[in-house]
Scaffold this motif. Structure first.
Motif, PDB file in Angstrom:
ATOM      1  N   GLU A  40       0.838  -1.198   0.000  1.00  0.00           N
ATOM      2  CA  GLU A  40       0.000   0.000   0.000  1.00  0.00           C
ATOM      3  C   GLU A  40       0.873   1.249   0.000  1.00  0.00           C
ATOM      4  O   GLU A  40       1.778   1.400   0.812  1.00  0.00           O
ATOM      5  N   ARG A  41       0.581   2.177  -0.922  1.00  0.00           N
ATOM      6  CA  ARG A  41       1.413   3.362  -1.078  1.00  0.00           C
ATOM      7  C   ARG A  41       0.918   4.483  -0.162  1.00  0.00           C
ATOM      8  O   ARG A  41      -0.259   4.832  -0.158  1.00  0.00           O
ATOM      9  N   LEU A  42       1.871   5.039   0.598  1.00  0.00           N
ATOM     10  CA  LEU A  42       1.561   6.102   1.543  1.00  0.00           C
ATOM     11  C   LEU A  42       2.501   7.283   1.299  1.00  0.00           C
ATOM     12  O   LEU A  42       3.659   7.098   0.894  1.00  0.00           O
ATOM     13  N   PRO A  43       2.030   8.517   1.524  1.00  0.00           N
ATOM     14  CA  PRO A  43       2.893   9.690   1.344  1.00  0.00           C
ATOM     15  C   PRO A  43       3.965   9.743   2.426  1.00  0.00           C
ATOM     16  O   PRO A  43       3.681   9.516   3.609  1.00  0.00           O
ATOM     17  N   VAL A  44       5.208  10.025   2.022  1.00  0.00           N
ATOM     18  CA  VAL A  44       6.341  10.026   2.943  1.00  0.00           C
ATOM     19  C   VAL A  44       7.050  11.377   2.904  1.00  0.00           C
ATOM     20  O   VAL A  44       7.311  11.939   1.828  1.00  0.00           O
ATOM     21  N   ILE A  45       7.393  11.887   4.085  1.00  0.00           N
ATOM     22  CA  ILE A  45       8.058  13.188   4.209  1.00  0.00           C
ATOM     23  C   ILE A  45       9.569  12.999   4.220  1.00  0.00           C
ATOM     24  O   ILE A  45      10.114  12.264   5.041  1.00  0.00           O
ATOM     25  N   GLY A  46      10.252  13.680   3.302  1.00  0.00           N
ATOM     26  CA  GLY A  46      11.704  13.682   3.257  1.00  0.00           C
ATOM     27  C   GLY A  46      12.260  15.054   3.574  1.00  0.00           C
ATOM     28  O   GLY A  46      11.503  16.013   3.804  1.00  0.00           O
ATOM     29  N   VAL A  47      13.576  15.179   3.555  1.00  0.00           N
ATOM     30  CA  VAL A  47      14.235  16.444   3.884  1.00  0.00           C
ATOM     31  C   VAL A  47      13.788  17.562   2.955  1.00  0.00           C
ATOM     32  O   VAL A  47      13.541  18.691   3.382  1.00  0.00           O
ATOM     33  N   ARG A  48      13.676  17.263   1.672  1.00  0.00           N
ATOM     34  CA  ARG A  48      13.328  18.307   0.708  1.00  0.00           C
ATOM     35  C   ARG A  48      11.905  18.838   0.894  1.00  0.00           C
ATOM     36  O   ARG A  48      11.541  19.871   0.326  1.00  0.00           O
ATOM     37  N   ASP A  49      11.097  18.128   1.664  1.00  0.00           N
ATOM     38  CA  ASP A  49       9.705  18.540   1.873  1.00  0.00           C
ATOM     39  C   ASP A  49       9.553  19.572   2.996  1.00  0.00           C
ATOM     40  O   ASP A  49       8.444  20.038   3.263  1.00  0.00           O
ATOM     41  N   LEU A  50      10.662  19.899   3.647  1.00  0.00           N
ATOM     42  CA  LEU A  50      10.665  20.961   4.655  1.00  0.00           C
ATOM     43  C   LEU A  50      11.229  22.219   4.013  1.00  0.00           C
ATOM     44  O   LEU A  50      12.395  22.251   3.615  1.00  0.00           O
ATOM     45  N   GLN A  51      10.405  23.235   3.871  1.00  0.00           N
ATOM     46  CA  GLN A  51      10.820  24.473   3.229  1.00  0.00           C
ATOM     47  C   GLN A  51      10.284  25.679   3.982  1.00  0.00           C
ATOM     48  O   GLN A  51       9.082  25.808   4.176  1.00  0.00           O
ATOM     49  N   ASP A  52      11.199  26.538   4.417  1.00  0.00           N
ATOM     50  CA  ASP A  52      10.824  27.807   5.037  1.00  0.00           C
ATOM     51  C   ASP A  52       9.856  27.623   6.207  1.00  0.00           C
ATOM     52  O   ASP A  52       8.905  28.394   6.371  1.00  0.00           O
ATOM     53  N   GLY A  53      10.104  26.589   6.996  1.00  0.00           N
ATOM     54  CA  GLY A  53       9.295  26.386   8.192  1.00  0.00           C
ATOM     55  C   GLY A  53       7.991  25.650   7.960  1.00  0.00           C
ATOM     56  O   GLY A  53       7.253  25.382   8.908  1.00  0.00           O
ATOM     57  N   THR A  54       7.698  25.315   6.712  1.00  0.00           N
ATOM     58  CA  THR A  54       6.465  24.600   6.405  1.00  0.00           C
ATOM     59  C   THR A  54       6.800  23.191   5.910  1.00  0.00           C
ATOM     60  O   THR A  54       7.945  22.886   5.573  1.00  0.00           O
ATOM     61  N   VAL A  55       5.785  22.342   5.865  1.00  0.00           N
ATOM     62  CA  VAL A  55       5.944  20.969   5.381  1.00  0.00           C
ATOM     63  C   VAL A  55       4.988  20.777   4.210  1.00  0.00           C
ATOM     64  O   VAL A  55       3.827  21.197   4.270  1.00  0.00           O
ATOM     65  N   ALA A  56       5.467  20.166   3.139  1.00  0.00           N
ATOM     66  CA  ALA A  56       4.645  19.973   1.949  1.00  0.00           C
ATOM     67  C   ALA A  56       3.368  19.207   2.281  1.00  0.00           C
ATOM     68  O   ALA A  56       3.342  18.357   3.174  1.00  0.00           O
ATOM     69  N   ALA A  57       2.309  19.516   1.549  1.00  0.00           N
ATOM     70  CA  ALA A  57       1.027  18.841   1.737  1.00  0.00           C
ATOM     71  C   ALA A  57       1.114  17.390   1.271  1.00  0.00           C
ATOM     72  O   ALA A  57       1.987  17.028   0.470  1.00  0.00           O
ATOM     73  N   ARG A  58       0.221  16.545   1.761  1.00  0.00           N
ATOM     74  CA  ARG A  58       0.248  15.109   1.443  1.00  0.00           C
ATOM     75  C   ARG A  58       0.291  14.844  -0.060  1.00  0.00           C
ATOM     76  O   ARG A  58       1.042  13.987  -0.526  1.00  0.00           O
ATOM     77  N   GLU A  59      -0.515  15.582  -0.832  1.00  0.00           N
ATOM     78  CA  GLU A  59      -0.594  15.299  -2.262  1.00  0.00           C
ATOM     79  C   GLU A  59       0.689  15.671  -3.017  1.00  0.00           C
ATOM     80  O   GLU A  59       0.891  15.223  -4.146  1.00  0.00           O
ATOM     81  N   ALA A  60       1.562  16.455  -2.388  1.00  0.00           N
ATOM     82  CA  ALA A  60       2.814  16.856  -3.033  1.00  0.00           C
ATOM     83  C   ALA A  60       3.976  15.936  -2.650  1.00  0.00           C
ATOM     84  O   ALA A  60       5.085  16.099  -3.172  1.00  0.00           O
ATOM     85  N   LEU A  61       3.741  14.975  -1.788  1.00  0.00           N
ATOM     86  CA  LEU A  61       4.806  14.101  -1.293  1.00  0.00           C
ATOM     87  C   LEU A  61       4.980  12.866  -2.177  1.00  0.00           C
ATOM     88  O   LEU A  61       4.028  12.407  -2.810  1.00  0.00           O
ATOM     89  N   ASP A  62       6.205  12.324  -2.195  1.00  0.00           N
ATOM     90  CA  ASP A  62       6.434  11.029  -2.833  1.00  0.00           C
ATOM     91  C   ASP A  62       5.683   9.961  -2.046  1.00  0.00           C
ATOM     92  O   ASP A  62       5.518  10.069  -0.822  1.00  0.00           O
ATOM     93  N   THR A  63       5.241   8.918  -2.742  1.00  0.00           N
ATOM     94  CA  THR A  63       4.572   7.813  -2.060  1.00  0.00           C
ATOM     95  C   THR A  63       5.450   6.575  -2.088  1.00  0.00           C
ATOM     96  O   THR A  63       6.211   6.355  -3.029  1.00  0.00           O
ATOM     97  N   VAL A  64       5.348   5.776  -1.050  1.00  0.00           N
ATOM     98  CA  VAL A  64       6.146   4.563  -0.904  1.00  0.00           C
ATOM     99  C   VAL A  64       5.220   3.409  -0.549  1.00  0.00           C
ATOM    100  O   VAL A  64       4.270   3.581   0.220  1.00  0.00           O
ATOM    101  N   GLY A  65       5.507   2.227  -1.099  1.00  0.00           N
ATOM    102  CA  GLY A  65       4.711   1.055  -0.781  1.00  0.00           C
ATOM    103  C   GLY A  65       5.129   0.438   0.549  1.00  0.00           C
ATOM    104  O   GLY A  65       6.322   0.280   0.820  1.00  0.00           O
ATOM    105  N   PHE A  66       4.156   0.121   1.383  1.00  0.00           N
ATOM    106  CA  PHE A  66       4.415  -0.517   2.679  1.00  0.00           C
ATOM    107  C   PHE A  66       3.621  -1.817   2.757  1.00  0.00           C
ATOM    108  O   PHE A  66       2.400  -1.816   2.636  1.00  0.00           O
TER     109      PHE A  66
END
Length: 210
Positions: A40-66
């Motif tokens: 099952e693919r879930l959105p995962v937060i990486g280093v690049r997803d932290l920008q200017d004190g904010t965190v990218a929204a779920r739909e903008a994140l890479d997904t990974v199978g678990f």
């Protein structure tokens, strides 16, 4: 990561971070696995997803199978969590909003989950401040520019918290500032896009495919 009960008096000073928050690293996932890992693919937060004190929204994140989503969910972030880069060239911070809540923190991310008497916005303001940041920088280790930060080391840092009422006021300021910043960026992007269209129209007339 099961949330532990954390309490702190409103006037308390000199408490360690682990006394007022849960501090833990995310789940290990390599970038190659974002494409080929089954499950099952879930959105995962990486280093690049932290920008200017904010965190990218779920739909903008890479997904990974678990293969075991229930295990991955234990690393899901919650609104008001503070995220800190555990590995990378730059020390970055992010405050999780509703648009990111539920995404999975990767192993390169340290999650600082505030206890019941601590607001995430105030904790973010303290950790990312010019006063506190150098204390965290000292803890980062590495033989190259790719430095690492241990959740255990971070958790041992002493932190002074204002009263809960003052924390809430600080958190409101942080939220307002981030909203204003995002709005300004969006407005700037719209203006740039319109300017490009006008320039293209002057340069090429109607010989464009849009």
């Amino acid at each position: 990561m099961k949330k532990q009960e954390k309490t702190v008096a409103s006037s308390r000073t000199g408490a360690r971070l682990l006394d007022v928050a849960d501090v833990f690293a995310g789940v290990g996932v390599s970038r190659e696995e974002t494409v080929v890992r089954p499950g099952e693919r879930l959105p995962v937060i990486g280093v690049r997803d932290l920008q200017d004190g904010t965190v990218a929204a779920r739909e903008a994140l890479d997904t990974v199978g678990f293969s075991s989503p229930s295990k991955a969910i234990s690393y899901a972030v919650q609104a008001d969590d503070v995220l800190v880069t555990g590995r990378g060239t730059l020390l970055k911070f992010g405050l999780v909003g509703d648009e990111t809540a539920g995404a999975i923190a990767s192993a390169n991310i340290i999650v600082v989950r505030p206890g019941p008497d601590v607001t995430g916005g105030a904790l973010f303001a303290i950790l990312s401040s010019d006063v506190f940041r150098p204390k965290i920088e000292v803890l980062r280790r590495g033989a190259t520019t790719l430095l690492s930060l241990s959740p255990k080391d971070l958790a041992k840092l002493e932190i002074s918290l204002p009263s809960l009422n003052e924390q809430e006021r600080i958190a409101a300021l942080v939220k307002d500032t981030q909203i204003a910043y995002r709005t300004a960026l969006e407005a700037a992007e719209i203006r740039r896009s319109l300017a490009r269209r006008l320039i293209d129209a002057r340069l090429f007339g109607n010989n464009q495919n849009h």
